[in-house]
Scaffold this motif. Structure first.
Motif, short mmCIF file in Angstrom:
data_model
loop_
_atom_site.label_atom_id
_atom_site.label_comp_id
_atom_site.label_asym_id
_atom_site.label_seq_id
_atom_site.Cartn_x
_atom_site.Cartn_y
_atom_site.Cartn_z
N ASP A 53 -5.75 -2.78 1.70
CA ASP A 53 -5.29 -1.40 1.55
C ASP A 53 -5.88 -0.49 2.63
N ARG A 77 5.68 -2.45 -0.02
CA ARG A 77 5.62 -3.93 -0.12
C ARG A 77 5.98 -4.60 1.21
N ARG A 138 -4.14 5.39 -6.97
CA ARG A 138 -3.40 4.17 -7.36
C ARG A 138 -2.13 4.55 -8.11
N ARG A 154 1.88 -9.81 -14.48
CA ARG A 154 1.35 -10.44 -13.27
C ARG A 154 0.42 -11.62 -13.53
C1 S3P Z 1 -1.34 -1.97 -6.18
C2 S3P Z 1 -2.71 -2.06 -6.08
C3 S3P Z 1 -3.49 -1.25 -5.12
C4 S3P Z 1 -2.61 -0.85 -3.93
C5 S3P Z 1 -1.34 -0.20 -4.39
C6 S3P Z 1 -0.51 -1.13 -5.29
C7 S3P Z 1 -0.65 -2.78 -7.22
O1 S3P Z 1 -4.61 -2.01 -4.64
O2 S3P Z 1 -2.30 -1.95 -3.12
O3 S3P Z 1 -1.68 0.98 -5.07
O4 S3P Z 1 0.59 -2.95 -7.13
O5 S3P Z 1 -1.34 -3.31 -8.12
P1 S3P Z 1 -5.93 -2.32 -5.52
O6 S3P Z 1 -5.63 -3.51 -6.38
O7 S3P Z 1 -6.97 -2.64 -4.48
O8 S3P Z 1 -6.27 -1.11 -6.30
#
Ligand code: S3P
Length: 195
Positions: A53, A77, A138, A154
């Motif tokens: 991230d 994505r 987030r 998931r």
């Molecule tokens: C996401 C998790 C976030 C970040 C975005 C999407 C997700 O990362 O990539 O907000 O889809 O679970 P972290 O898991 O490091 O918080």
């Protein structure tokens, strides 16, 4: 997380000249501790770590929440897949903490399993929400019930790519890192270099 667990790591002193034989991907739901654990372990082992991230934010010159606002989850994505592929193929293997949604696409799951060793950090969603102080960063963790649903969807995906599963519930970063360190050595992913 338990405070005294880190003592295990303090007792372990021989932490020089280590290297990875392949990239190690840390996956799991938001709040699982992927970034903190990868960073801690990297420091103890003298190897590199990268947070996907953070890498994306630097590359795009935007915060994750602004990327979601500007190009939606789909746009995010696409960037995430590009970055995952780029990091997976870097010559010197490192510890890579992935975003929680990295397992959503088949393409990403293939990149993970084809190129590295995958550590699934399990966390209960209620504990995850206590660990995340600011959910504004987030976009997919703004509502606890929605987050719970997403996490349940998931879990089979995380498990399908995981080489090891580590339960982080009620534990601290040094203790978890210590256990992962031992497992990585046991699997021949983390090696002592001959000098
Ligand atoms: C996401 C998790 C976030 C970040 C975005 C999407 C997700 O990362 O990539 O907000 O889809 O679970 P972290 O898991 O490091 O918080």
């Amino acid at each position: 997380m338990q405070e005294d667990e880190g003592i295990k790591y303090d007792l372990w002193r021989d932490h020089v000249h280590l290297s990875l034989t392949r990239p190690v991907f840390f996956i799991g739901f938001m709040g699982a501790g992927k970034t903190s654990i990868a960073r801690f372990l990297a420091r103890k082992c003298g190897i590199s770590s990268v947070d996907m991230d953070t890498y994306i934010e630097r590359r795009e010159h935007k915060r994750i929440s602004d990327i979601f606002a500007d190009v939606g989850e789909e746009g995010f994505r696409r960037i995430e897949t590009d970055v995952l592929r780029e990091l997976a193929l870097i010559d010197e293997p490192q510890l890579i903490s992935c975003g929680g949604g990295v397992v959503a696409s088949k393409e990403n799951r293939t990149i993970l399993t084809d190129n590295g060793f995958v550590v699934f950090l399990w966390v209960d969603v209620d504990e995850a929400s206590r660990r995340i102080s600011d959910t504004s960063s987030r976009p997919l963790f703004r509502d606890l019930n929605e987050a719970r649903k997403l996490c349940e969807e998931r879990i089979p995906l995380y498990k399908s790519v995981a080489d090891i599963v580590v339960d982080t519930t009620g534990r601290n970063v040094p203790g978890i890192a210590f256990d992962i360190h031992r497992m990585l050595e046991g699997r021949g992913v983390l090696c002592r270099q001959q000098k």
